[in-house]
Design an enzyme around this catalytic site. Structure first.
Site: not given
Length: 219
Positions: A62, A64, A75, A182
Site C-alpha cells: 500500500d 506510504y 515505492f 520485501h
C-alpha cells in the site's frame, strides 16, 4: 474523495471501474482524516504506464502513510522528500550492488515511462495507518490488471508474501516471476538483498528481443 478517471486510457475498460469503484469512493468519502496519495495521484501508476506499454510489473502493498511521501507509484517518493526512504532506500542499495550504479532520484516516474508498472495492491491508505485500506476493495482492481496483462509474457517482480499471494496465478513458465522477501527494513535481509532483480529482468528482456530498462536515472 472523488477520483479522476479521465487519464486512465486503455485501463478504463477494466470491469473494476464500473463494478467496484463507486463503493470504494463512497467509503473514502467517509474517512475523517487524510488519505494518501492525494486524489489526483491515486491512479498515477496506471495513467503513466498503459497496458500495451507494460513490460515489467513491480507489485507493492500500500502507499506510504506519511504526508508528502506517496505519489501514486509503488515505492516511489518525490525527489527532495526530507524523511526516511525505508523500502526505497533498500531498493536503491540493491540496485547499486546489482548493477554497480548509483541512483540519487527517489521519484520513479522514469521507470514507469519505460514500461515498468509500479502498482500497489491497495491504492490508498489513511494517514499513519499502514494497511488501513487493504480490505477496501482495491484487490479487485489488481486482479483485473493482472488478467489484462496476461495477453503476452512479461516480467513480474513480487516482493514479499502479500504480492506473491495476489499474483499467484501469474504463470512462471510463460513469464519471468521473481519472488523474494520485501525490501522493507524489517525483511530485506531475509532474501531481498543479493537477489539481483534488476539485472535478472534486463537479461530476460534481452533474451526476448526487448530493450533493457535504464534503472539508473531519468534521461
Amino acid at each position: 474523495m472523488k477520483l479522476d478517471l479521465s487519464r486512465l486510457g486503455d485501463w478504463s475498460t477494466l470491469p473494476f471501474f464500473t463494478a467496484q469503484l463507486p463503493q470504494i469512493e463512497t467509503r473514502l468519502a467517509q474517512e475523517d482524516g487524510p488519505v494518501f496519495p492525494p486524489a489526483p495521484q491515486v491512479f498515477a501508476a496506471l495513467e503513466r504506464c498503459q497496458p500495451d506499454a507494460t513490460r515489467v510489473v513491480i507489485l507493492g502493498q500500500d502507499p506510504y502513510h506519511t504526508p508528502g511521501k506517496a505519489d501514486g507509484l509503488a515505492f516511489s517518493i518525490p525527489n527532495g522528500f526530507p524523511g526516511r526512504l525505508d523500502s526505497l532506500g533498500n531498493i536503491i542499495k540493491e540496485l547499486q550492488d546489482d548493477l554497480k550504479v548509483t541512483r540519487t532520484q527517489t521519484a520513479l516516474q522514469d521507470w514507469a515511462d519505460q514500461g515498468v508498472l509500479l502498482l500497489n495492491t491497495s491504492l490508498t491508505v489513511p494517514q499513519g495507518k499502514a494497511g488501513g485500506h487493504k480490505a477496501l476493495g482495491w484487490a479487485a482492481l489488481v486482479r483485473d490488471v493482472l488478467e489484462r496483462l496476461a495477453d503476452r509474457p512479461r516480467a513480474y517482480v513480487l516482493w514479499g508474501s502479500h504480492a506473491q499471494k495476489v499474483a499467484a496465478k501469474v504463470d512462471p513458465t510463460r513469464n519471468l516471476k521473481i519472488e523474494t522477501a520485501h525490501p522493507s527494513p524489517l525483511s530485506a535481509y531475509r532474501g531481498f538483498f543479493g537477489s539481483r532483480p534488476f539485472s535478472t529482468v534486463n537479461q530476460w528482456l534481452k533474451d526476448h528481443g526487448d530493450t533493457e530498462i535504464n534503472w539508473t536515472q531519468a534521461p
